[in-house]
Design a protein around this motif. Sequence first.
Motif, PDB file in Angstrom:
ATOM      1  N   UNK A  19       0.838  -1.201   0.000  1.00 39.77           N
ATOM      2  CA  UNK A  19       0.000   0.000   0.000  1.00 39.77           C
ATOM      3  C   UNK A  19       0.872   1.250   0.000  1.00 39.77           C
ATOM      4  N   UNK A  20       0.397   2.282  -0.669  1.00 41.33           N
ATOM      5  CA  UNK A  20       1.142   3.541  -0.747  1.00 41.33           C
ATOM      6  C   UNK A  20       1.325   4.151   0.634  1.00 41.33           C
ATOM      7  N   UNK A  21       2.527   4.680   0.873  1.00 42.16           N
ATOM      8  CA  UNK A  21       2.775   5.380   2.131  1.00 42.16           C
ATOM      9  C   UNK A  21       2.285   6.821   2.058  1.00 42.16           C
ATOM     10  N   UNK A  22       2.296   7.400   0.853  1.00 41.66           N
ATOM     11  CA  UNK A  22       1.858   8.779   0.675  1.00 41.66           C
ATOM     12  C   UNK A  22       0.350   8.877   0.904  1.00 41.66           C
ATOM     13  N   UNK A  23      -0.047   9.637   1.913  1.00 40.59           N
ATOM     14  CA  UNK A  23      -1.459   9.729   2.277  1.00 40.59           C
ATOM     15  C   UNK A  23      -2.295  10.364   1.175  1.00 40.59           C
ATOM     16  N   UNK A  24      -1.670  11.166   0.316  1.00 39.23           N
ATOM     17  CA  UNK A  24      -2.415  11.814  -0.769  1.00 39.23           C
ATOM     18  C   UNK A  24      -2.881  10.813  -1.822  1.00 39.23           C
ATOM     19  N   UNK A  25      -2.383   9.568  -1.753  1.00 35.79           N
ATOM     20  CA  UNK A  25      -2.835   8.522  -2.675  1.00 35.79           C
ATOM     21  C   UNK A  25      -3.838   7.581  -2.020  1.00 35.79           C
ATOM     22  N   UNK A  26      -4.083   7.742  -0.733  1.00 38.62           N
ATOM     23  CA  UNK A  26      -5.059   6.884  -0.066  1.00 38.62           C
ATOM     24  C   UNK A  26      -6.460   7.247  -0.556  1.00 38.62           C
ATOM     25  N   UNK A  27      -7.274   6.254  -0.801  1.00 41.03           N
ATOM     26  CA  UNK A  27      -8.596   6.482  -1.387  1.00 41.03           C
ATOM     27  C   UNK A  27      -9.482   7.327  -0.474  1.00 41.03           C
ATOM     28  N   UNK A  28     -10.068   8.363  -1.064  1.00 42.28           N
ATOM     29  CA  UNK A  28     -11.100   9.099  -0.344  1.00 42.28           C
ATOM     30  C   UNK A  28     -12.290   8.174  -0.118  1.00 42.28           C
ATOM     31  N   UNK A  29     -12.886   8.266   1.051  1.00 45.10           N
ATOM     32  CA  UNK A  29     -13.998   7.372   1.381  1.00 45.10           C
ATOM     33  C   UNK A  29     -15.144   7.512   0.394  1.00 45.10           C
ATOM     34  N   UNK A  30     -15.353   8.738  -0.122  1.00 44.67           N
ATOM     35  CA  UNK A  30     -16.494   8.964  -1.009  1.00 44.67           C
ATOM     36  C   UNK A  30     -16.228   8.536  -2.443  1.00 44.67           C
ATOM     37  N   UNK A  31     -15.007   8.029  -2.712  1.00 48.64           N
ATOM     38  CA  UNK A  31     -14.690   7.580  -4.068  1.00 48.64           C
ATOM     39  C   UNK A  31     -14.374   6.086  -4.143  1.00 48.64           C
ATOM     40  N   UNK A  32     -14.535   5.371  -3.038  1.00 49.74           N
ATOM     41  CA  UNK A  32     -14.282   3.929  -3.075  1.00 49.74           C
ATOM     42  C   UNK A  32     -15.436   3.201  -3.757  1.00 49.74           C
ATOM     43  N   UNK A  33     -16.652   3.578  -3.434  1.00 51.91           N
ATOM     44  CA  UNK A  33     -17.844   2.994  -4.085  1.00 51.91           C
ATOM     45  C   UNK A  33     -18.941   4.056  -4.091  1.00 51.91           C
ATOM     46  N   UNK A  34     -18.748   5.138  -4.830  1.00 55.07           N
ATOM     47  CA  UNK A  34     -19.709   6.248  -4.802  1.00 55.07           C
ATOM     48  C   UNK A  34     -21.049   5.859  -5.424  1.00 55.07           C
TER      49      UNK A  34
END
Length: 341
Positions: free
Chosen positions: A252-267
Amino acid sequence: MDDDLKSRLVAQAQAEGFAMARVCRPWDVPQVMDDLRGFLAEGYHGTMGWLADRVHWRGDPAALWPEARSVIMLAENYGPEMVADVPDSAGSVSVYARNRDYHDVVKKRLKRLARWLIAEAGGEVKVFVDTAPVPEKPLGQAAGIGWQGKHTNLVSRELGSWFFLGSVFTTLELEPDTPEVDHCGSCRACLDACPTGAFPAPYRIDARRCISYLTIEHKGPVDEDLRPLMGNWIYGCDLCLAACPWNKFATAAQEIKYHSRADLIAPPLAELAALDDAAFREKFSGSPIKRIGRGRFVRNVLYAVGNSQDLALIPVAEALVEDDDPVVADAARWAVGRLRG
């Protein structure tokens, strides 16, 4: 050549957050010109006319900046925390686009690394990330980061399929790394995962049938025979990447800016279809999704609505059959007709 400079450069790249740093020379990819011309001759680039522009640079990195003597290729890990199935009534967004625009993140890191290099050794530099006529994937293979798999994307034995590429061209002479070789073997998982048949042969892609191309680059209506095959992908597609067995080494990416926004995982598709231009711009500020605009995005959402088999979404599509954007209105009418059978 300064071997100590090379090792310090790699260490500095890792300190900046890059997962890998390797070096090749601008002239190490002589096959690119013929490959590019063949791709264009087949029309595989679709409406991406910019691929046909500046072929003399895109096909020959040494011509892009003749003074350059080394190319530092950087890999930026954006590996997802997990890859999960998305319900049919929700949209699927490519992993890379679920948060901040990677162009901005990677370019800042490249510039910091380039400034460090100048301070340490002098010379001149130019940095690139995906927006210039640079054949990044062949250069990545020449530098030893990974190899171009049968889906034409770069695959790494250390990172799997989930990484961005950036490059620093420099006038400095740096020791090149050993090129990576193909490790695909007889595997065809990526080819079999594509629902639209976008791969006419291994290592060849017809963008005109690629869901990523259709949802991002293609303007206007998508051919009706392709719409049912697009499933619920509303921006990009990860199917061929996710199928690669080499992802067992991905992290998994360490850069937090690449972590999935909750509203875009299954919008929810119903919420996305209701976005007007202002709401679209606000929701996707700082996101790569913003660049395709509300019309193309809602078009994609409506194709997903039509494929959802969720009759509760019929009113959602009906509300847009008279939309001011004729492409959106066409997609809405198609979705209504498909849901009603």
